[in-house]
Scaffold this motif. Structure first.
Motif, PDB file in Angstrom:
ATOM      1  N   VAL A   1       6.779  27.291 -15.739  1.00 15.68           N
ATOM      2  CA  VAL A   1       6.981  28.043 -16.814  1.00 15.68           C
ATOM      3  C   VAL A   1       6.816  29.674 -16.071  1.00 15.68           C
ATOM      4  N   ARG A   2       7.525  30.417 -16.424  1.00 18.81           N
ATOM      5  CA  ARG A   2       7.654  31.719 -16.062  1.00 18.81           C
ATOM      6  C   ARG A   2       6.501  32.690 -16.886  1.00 18.81           C
TER       7      ARG A   2
ATOM      8  N   SER B   1       1.098  26.633  -8.272  1.00 17.70           N
ATOM      9  CA  SER B   1       2.164  26.934  -7.353  1.00 17.70           C
ATOM     10  C   SER B   1       3.194  27.576  -7.959  1.00 17.70           C
ATOM     11  N   SER B   2       3.973  28.500  -7.250  1.00 22.00           N
ATOM     12  CA  SER B   2       5.036  29.146  -7.938  1.00 22.00           C
ATOM     13  C   SER B   2       6.129  29.315  -7.285  1.00 22.00           C
ATOM     14  N   ALA B   3       7.348  29.344  -7.705  1.00 23.47           N
ATOM     15  CA  ALA B   3       8.760  29.537  -7.329  1.00 23.47           C
ATOM     16  C   ALA B   3       9.525  30.238  -8.160  1.00 23.47           C
ATOM     17  N   SER B   4      10.701  30.664  -7.159  1.00 23.13           N
ATOM     18  CA  SER B   4      11.339  31.765  -7.945  1.00 23.13           C
ATOM     19  C   SER B   4      12.719  30.988  -8.087  1.00 23.13           C
ATOM     20  N   GLY B   5      13.630  31.753  -8.737  1.00 20.83           N
ATOM     21  CA  GLY B   5      14.945  30.841  -9.140  1.00 20.83           C
ATOM     22  C   GLY B   5      15.004  30.642 -10.511  1.00 20.83           C
ATOM     23  N   PRO B   6      16.291  30.196 -10.874  1.00 18.89           N
ATOM     24  CA  PRO B   6      16.452  29.774 -12.464  1.00 18.89           C
ATOM     25  C   PRO B   6      15.395  28.796 -12.942  1.00 18.89           C
ATOM     26  N   ARG B   7      14.938  28.049 -12.222  1.00 15.55           N
ATOM     27  CA  ARG B   7      13.889  26.971 -12.598  1.00 15.55           C
ATOM     28  C   ARG B   7      12.616  27.220 -12.108  1.00 15.55           C
ATOM     29  N   GLY B   8      12.329  28.530 -11.569  1.00 17.32           N
ATOM     30  CA  GLY B   8      10.870  28.928 -10.994  1.00 17.32           C
ATOM     31  C   GLY B   8      10.283  29.149 -12.535  1.00 17.32           C
TER      32      GLY B   8
END
Length: 159
Positions: A24-25, A54-61
């Motif tokens: 979830v952003r 944890s975090s991730a970038s991008g369209p599903r980030g």
């Protein structure tokens, strides 16, 4: 304790109801409760640094739990947001009072400081005994629709 702890704890709890592999952003988490996204993001980043999220970038980030809910305690969240400092800080004012002495460590000998340290330790033990999984189970028992309502709200806010 700052309100950031409340925001961080609720964010962690809400992330327990995500489907596996979902994130979830910040904007969605902030909109969930009408919080300022930039300020919430600072708290979420503190949780990432602590290994809670944890975090991730991008369209599903976005953000997701980095550990199982059973492995995240309320104390972990408090420490990530507030730091390790004790709730009570002894400034050794006894040193400046009648009979005060420069050679005494009043943080160790002051009865008030000792009582406050004892209370702080009890508080920390209680927080350490409560995991996000424990909170999740209680919420689900008392309010069984919460997981689905949370997922639905996240979906609506992403749209």
């Amino acid at each position: 304790m700052s309100r950031s702890v409340e925001w961080a704890a609720h964010s962690c709890l809400n992330l327990t109801w995500l489907e596996p592999g979902r994130a979830v952003r910040t904007a969605t988490l902030a909109a969930f409760y009408g919080l300022p996204a930039a300020y919430l993001n600072k708290q979420l980043q503190a949780l990432v640094r602590a290994g809670i999220l944890s975090s991730a970038s991008g369209p599903r980030g976005g953000f997701q739990l980095a550990r199982a809910p059973e492995e995240i305690t309320l104390l972990d969240i408090v420490i990530a947001i507030e730091g390790l400092d004790e709730a009570f800080r002894c400034d050794e004012i006894l040193r400046r009072g009648p009979g005060g002495r420069a050679d005494v460590d009043y943080r160790e000998t002051c009865v008030l400081a000792q009582a406050m340290r004892k209370a702080d330790l009890a508080w920390r033990r209680e927080l350490a005994s409560q995991s996000i999984a424990d909170i999740k189970a209680t919420v689900e028992h008392r309010f069984p629709n919460t997981p689905q309502m949370t997922r639905n709200r996240f979906a609506a806010l992403r749209a």
